[in-house]
Design a protein around this motif. Structure first.
Motif, PDB file in Angstrom:
ATOM      1  N   TRP A 113       0.839  -1.205   0.000  1.00  0.00           N
ATOM      2  CA  TRP A 113       0.000   0.000   0.000  1.00  0.00           C
ATOM      3  C   TRP A 113       0.871   1.250   0.000  1.00  0.00           C
ATOM      4  O   TRP A 113       0.669   2.157  -0.812  1.00  0.00           O
ATOM      5  N   GLY A 114       1.836   1.313   0.894  1.00  0.00           N
ATOM      6  CA  GLY A 114       2.696   2.488   0.998  1.00  0.00           C
ATOM      7  C   GLY A 114       3.506   2.732  -0.266  1.00  0.00           C
ATOM      8  O   GLY A 114       3.635   3.876  -0.723  1.00  0.00           O
ATOM      9  N   PHE A 132       1.101   3.864  -3.132  1.00  0.00           N
ATOM     10  CA  PHE A 132       0.628   5.228  -2.879  1.00  0.00           C
ATOM     11  C   PHE A 132       1.740   6.247  -3.114  1.00  0.00           C
ATOM     12  O   PHE A 132       1.502   7.328  -3.662  1.00  0.00           O
ATOM     13  N   THR A 192      -5.171   7.133  -5.656  1.00  0.00           N
ATOM     14  CA  THR A 192      -5.654   7.547  -4.339  1.00  0.00           C
ATOM     15  C   THR A 192      -5.201   6.553  -3.286  1.00  0.00           C
ATOM     16  O   THR A 192      -4.837   5.410  -3.596  1.00  0.00           O
ATOM     17  N   SER A 193      -5.273   6.978  -2.051  1.00  0.00           N
ATOM     18  CA  SER A 193      -4.913   6.093  -0.944  1.00  0.00           C
ATOM     19  C   SER A 193      -5.836   4.880  -0.891  1.00  0.00           C
ATOM     20  O   SER A 193      -5.393   3.769  -0.609  1.00  0.00           O
ATOM     21  N   ALA A 200      -4.733   2.505  -3.614  1.00  0.00           N
ATOM     22  CA  ALA A 200      -3.485   1.874  -3.182  1.00  0.00           C
ATOM     23  C   ALA A 200      -3.766   0.839  -2.091  1.00  0.00           C
ATOM     24  O   ALA A 200      -3.154  -0.238  -2.074  1.00  0.00           O
ATOM     25  N   PHE A 201      -4.713   1.138  -1.190  1.00  0.00           N
ATOM     26  CA  PHE A 201      -5.108   0.188  -0.154  1.00  0.00           C
ATOM     27  C   PHE A 201      -5.659  -1.094  -0.790  1.00  0.00           C
ATOM     28  O   PHE A 201      -5.361  -2.201  -0.335  1.00  0.00           O
TER      29      PHE A 201
END
Length: 125
Positions: free
Chosen positions: A53-54, A57, A63-64, A67-68
């Motif tokens: 995720w990090g 992102f 978007t977060s 990415a999540f």
């Protein structure tokens, strides 16, 4: 996504994989990955998903929440690859000092994780 960004993304994902799968993985994680739903195996895969995720992102124009979603996919795929590997080794009785198939399966496990990262990069292009 530009070619260099894809290369940086893959480099980051493979680096993450090494760090989470080897230096950060402790006995609580690797001894319990074969028990479906055990917190040790879940935590190991959670670290993979969180780091993915990090990375996505930070390096991709998403978007977060998107990415999540990619991190969640990595979590789920990683968990099931590891769970299957441990259970196949247990069912077949393969061990690191007794059967070369143990090492073949470890290689297949790592190859499937690599394909996951290539798939993520292709999806994001």
């Amino acid at each position: 996504m530009a070619t260099m960004t894809v290369l940086y993304l893959l480099l980051a994902l493979f680096t993450k994989h090494f760090i989470v799968d080897f230096p950060l993985q402790n006995s609580y994680q690797y001894l319990n990955k074969g028990i479906y739903g055990h917190p040790g195996g879940l935590f190991h895969s959670y670290l993979h998903g969180l780091a993915t995720w990090g990375i996505v992102f930070a390096l991709c124009p998403v978007t977060s929440v998107f990415a999540f979603s990619i991190g969640l996919i990595d979590f789920l795929v990683h968990y099931h690859i590891d769970w299957a590997k441990v259970n196949i080794n247990a069912k077949m009785g393969w061990g690191p000092t007794t059967h070369e198939q143990f090492w073949w399966l470890l290689g297949a496990d790592q190859f499937l994780h690599a394909l996951t990262y290539i798939g993520i990069a292709m999806f994001l292009i």
